[in-house]
Structures are given as structure tokens and as C-alpha cells.
Design a protein around this motif. Structure first.
Motif, PDB file in Angstrom:
ATOM      1  N   GLU A 274     -31.592-105.664 -26.106  1.00  0.00           N
ATOM      2  CA  GLU A 274     -32.336-105.518 -24.854  1.00  0.00           C
ATOM      3  C   GLU A 274     -32.336-106.798 -24.021  1.00  0.00           C
ATOM      4  O   GLU A 274     -32.377-106.741 -22.790  1.00  0.00           O
ATOM      5  N   THR A 275     -32.244-107.966 -24.682  1.00  0.00           N
ATOM      6  CA  THR A 275     -32.144-109.220 -23.930  1.00  0.00           C
ATOM      7  C   THR A 275     -30.870-109.240 -23.097  1.00  0.00           C
ATOM      8  O   THR A 275     -30.861-109.716 -21.961  1.00  0.00           O
ATOM      9  N   HIS A 276     -29.779-108.739 -23.674  1.00  0.00           N
ATOM     10  CA  HIS A 276     -28.527-108.662 -22.909  1.00  0.00           C
ATOM     11  C   HIS A 276     -28.743-107.872 -21.614  1.00  0.00           C
ATOM     12  O   HIS A 276     -28.268-108.264 -20.543  1.00  0.00           O
ATOM     13  N   LEU A 277     -29.451-106.749 -21.713  1.00  0.00           N
ATOM     14  CA  LEU A 277     -29.699-105.921 -20.525  1.00  0.00           C
ATOM     15  C   LEU A 277     -30.603-106.637 -19.529  1.00  0.00           C
ATOM     16  O   LEU A 277     -30.370-106.588 -18.314  1.00  0.00           O
ATOM     17  N   GLU A 278     -31.621-107.308 -20.029  1.00  0.00           N
ATOM     18  CA  GLU A 278     -32.559-108.006 -19.149  1.00  0.00           C
ATOM     19  C   GLU A 278     -31.860-109.117 -18.379  1.00  0.00           C
ATOM     20  O   GLU A 278     -32.106-109.307 -17.178  1.00  0.00           O
ATOM     21  N   VAL A 279     -30.980-109.858 -19.045  1.00  0.00           N
ATOM     22  CA  VAL A 279     -30.245-110.938 -18.383  1.00  0.00           C
ATOM     23  C   VAL A 279     -29.287-110.365 -17.341  1.00  0.00           C
ATOM     24  O   VAL A 279     -29.147-110.904 -16.237  1.00  0.00           O
TER      25      VAL A 279
END
Length: 346
Positions: A274-279
Motif C-alpha cells: 500500500e505504501t507503493h500506491l500511496e507514493v
């Protein structure tokens, strides 16, 4: 280098919900090619993994490749001849080679590196071939098209920009003695190997000319696929080319993000899927998504990942798409089956 991971059900879950690709069992090649136009964006091993899968399931495939590499053979040719760095373009072409003897042979030729004590040491044959055709034909796109014809490539390879680009990153903690300081790190190799935490990236120059053929491909696409790959140096740079970013925001194509199998040392230490998506969203907040693909073994918090995907307008697809040997790379047939589970005309 980790290239990402994904799944292929129509919102299949970790628990083997109906439609999950994991339920397909044996690694059978997908049947037939979907009559859809797909554009895949990225670079390096991640884009190669996506292309190796997509060529098995779609009839019309175009790769749009980052051109920011400044290291190795690509960096040397870029500096010596003033051309685009050819390495990521070469890897994309090799991934589009077929599985017959002709395709396998040419893929090996493209990827072969000279070993010597002289100037040619570590140069990739494909890099030299691509630069030679650029010099002879006077155009980046025409040269790549000719290499593709020679290989019998199952798709087209285009650069995201027609001029070389450098990546700059705001990085926290480069100096261990000053962990809160933010430093600017420049260069694709330097950003990918930084010891600090990358906060955001930008391009130098900040308004590079997009490849016109790439813009046309995005506009005509049914689907656009981003990732997997080095998040800050291969995936996000496409969103920082102004005209390409506008094309991605305005196209009627549905958009897929394939998140990585695991964090990449240097670039994305500690990142969850999910961090990948947020970035990604923080660099292009106007970009809406339709599908997010993640590998079932890479997902720690399924509910949080699904909520993050839905906040970006996407449904989550989770499946077994990782190589069985435990290496952080996608299996091309598993990934192909995952894509085949939802790709259809827009």
C-alpha cells in the motif's frame, strides 16, 4: 533487483475467493490473445517481467520505457554519443522476443555482455546494436522499430522521452550522523542505491519532450499497465514527464498498477504494497486507477491494501504470481494468467 508481484482474480482474495488466479493451479500458458491494445510503462527488470507476461495474452502491445539510466554500459554510451541510454530499451526488446528458437537466440544475443580487459568490457551487444541503428537511421523510434523487426518482437518499444533525462531525489538520512536532514541525490544509479529514505523524485530537466509515438499509444490504448519495477527510478518517472502525465490522465484506457513483490534496498526500504500506491498517488494525485495487482505472499494487511486501492478508484486483484524458487521476481506465465483474468476491450 525485485520486480514486483501481482495476482489475477477479479478481486480475488488471499483466502482463495472465486476468480482468484491461484485457483488455476498448473502453469498452463493462457489460451489465445486478447484483442486489446495495451501500453506498459516502466523500465529494467520490472518492465521486462510485465512484457514477458503481456505478450502471451494480448495482440497489440507497446512498451514505453524510462530513459534516465546513467550507469554501466548505458551510461557510457549515453555520455560518449549523446544518445538515450539504451539499456532499459534493450531489456524491453529482449522480453518481447518469442519462445521459439529464433526469439530465444536473439534475446540471448541482445543481453550478452563482452568480457575483456579493454574498452568493450561489460558493454551489452544489444546496447551497441541499438546505438548503431540510431546513428545510421538518425531517429530513436525508427532504430528501435528496426531492432524489433530483426528480433520478431511481439510488440513495439518506445522511449518515454526523446532526450536523456536525469533523476533527482529528496532523500532523508543520507548522513547517518544527521538522520533528519534532507539531501538532494542526483542520478538514477545514485538514487537507486542511496542509503537514505527517498521522499520524492523529480526530473532534470523538469519538462522533457515526450515521445510523440508514446503519447499516441497511450491515447489509443484500452489498458495501461504501470509496474512492477524500481518504484522511484523506473515507474514514477513516467508520471513526471508533463505531456505523458496529461496523456495518462486523459486517456480512456483503464489503468493497472502491479505492485512489487518486496521492498527494494535503497529505494523503498520498509515499503508495504500500500505504501507503493500511496507514493504513486502523491506524485500524480489526478491519476485514477482501475485495477491493483499484488502477489498473495507479499500482502501483509489485505484489508488495508484493499482500502488503499479503493481510495484510488481501483479494485484489488491478489494472486500467486511470484517465481516458485523464492526469488523476488514474477513468473511470466503466472503473471500472464493474472492479466488474462481481467484484460478486455475498454
Amino acid at each position: 533487483m525485485p520486480d514486483g508481484g501481482m495476482d489475477g482474480g477479479m478481486d480475488g482474495g488471499m483466502d482463495g475467493a472465486p476468480g482468484a488466479v491461484g485457483a488455476l493451479g498448473a502453469l498452463a500458458e493462457p489460451a489465445g490473445l486478447a484483442d486489446v491494445r495495451v501500453v506498459a510503462l516502466g523500465g529494467g527488470h520490472g518492465l521486462a517481467a510485465s512484457l514477458s507476461a503481456l505478450r502471451r495474452v494480448v495482440a497489440d502491445l507497446t512498451a514505453v520505457v524510462t530513459v534516465a539510466d546513467n550507469g554501466g554500459s548505458s551510461g557510457r554510451l549515453r555520455r560518449e554519443f549523446g544518445v538515450l541510454p539504451p539499456g532499459d530499451l534493450r531489456q524491453a526488446l529482449a522480453a518481447l522476443c518469442g519462445d521459439d528458437e529464433w526469439g530465444r537466440t536473439w534475446a540471448r544475443v541482445l543481453q550478452h555482455r563482452f568480457s575483456s580487459t579493454g574498452e568493450m568490457h561489460e558493454h551489452a551487444v544489444g546496447n551497441v546494436l541499438i546505438v548503431a541503428l540510431w546513428e545510421l537511421l538518425g531517429g530513436h523510434v525508427s532504430g528501435l522499430d528496426w531492432v524489433g523487426r530483426l528480433l520478431g518482437a511481439h510488440g513495439r518499444v518506445l522511449p518515454m522521452s526523446v532526450s536523456p533525462i536525469d533523476i533527482a531525489a529528496a532523500v532523508r538520512g543520507v548522513d547517518p550522523g544527521r538522520p533528519d536532514d534532507v539531501t538532494t541525490v542526483r542520478g538514477q544509479v545514485e538514487v537507486a542505491s542511496t542509503v537514505g529514505r527517498v521522499l520524492e523524485v523529480s526530473l532534470e530537466p523538469d519538462n522533457p519532450p515526450a515521445c510523440p509515438e508514446a503519447l499516441a499509444a497511450v491515447d489509443a490504448a484500452d489498458w495501461v499497465v504501470l509496474g512492477p519495477g524500481s518504484w522511484f527510478t523506473s515507474v514514477i518517472p513516467h508520471l513526471l514527464v508533463p505531456d505523458l502525465r496529461k496523456a495518462l490522465a486523459s486517456t480512456s484506457a483503464r489503468k493497472v498498477v502491479t505492485v512489487n513483490l518486496e521492498p527494494q534496498t535503497g529505494e523503498t526500504d520498509g515499503f508495504s504494497p500500500e505504501t507503493h500506491l500511496e507514493v504513486l498517488a502523491s506524485h500524480a494525485p489526478e491519476l485514477t486507477l482501475d485495477v491493483v495487482v499484488a502477489d498473495q505472499r507479499s500482502v501483509v494487511d489485505l484489508h488495508r491494501l484493499r482500502a488503499t486501492a479503493e481510495s484510488l478508484g481501483a479494485r484489488l486483484v491478489v494472486a500467486d504470481v511470484a517465481a516458485d524458487d523464492g526469488a523476488p521476481r514474477h513468473d511470466p506465465v503466472k503473471l500472464a494468467n493474472a492479466y488474462a483474468g481481467f484484460l478486455s476491450p475498454a
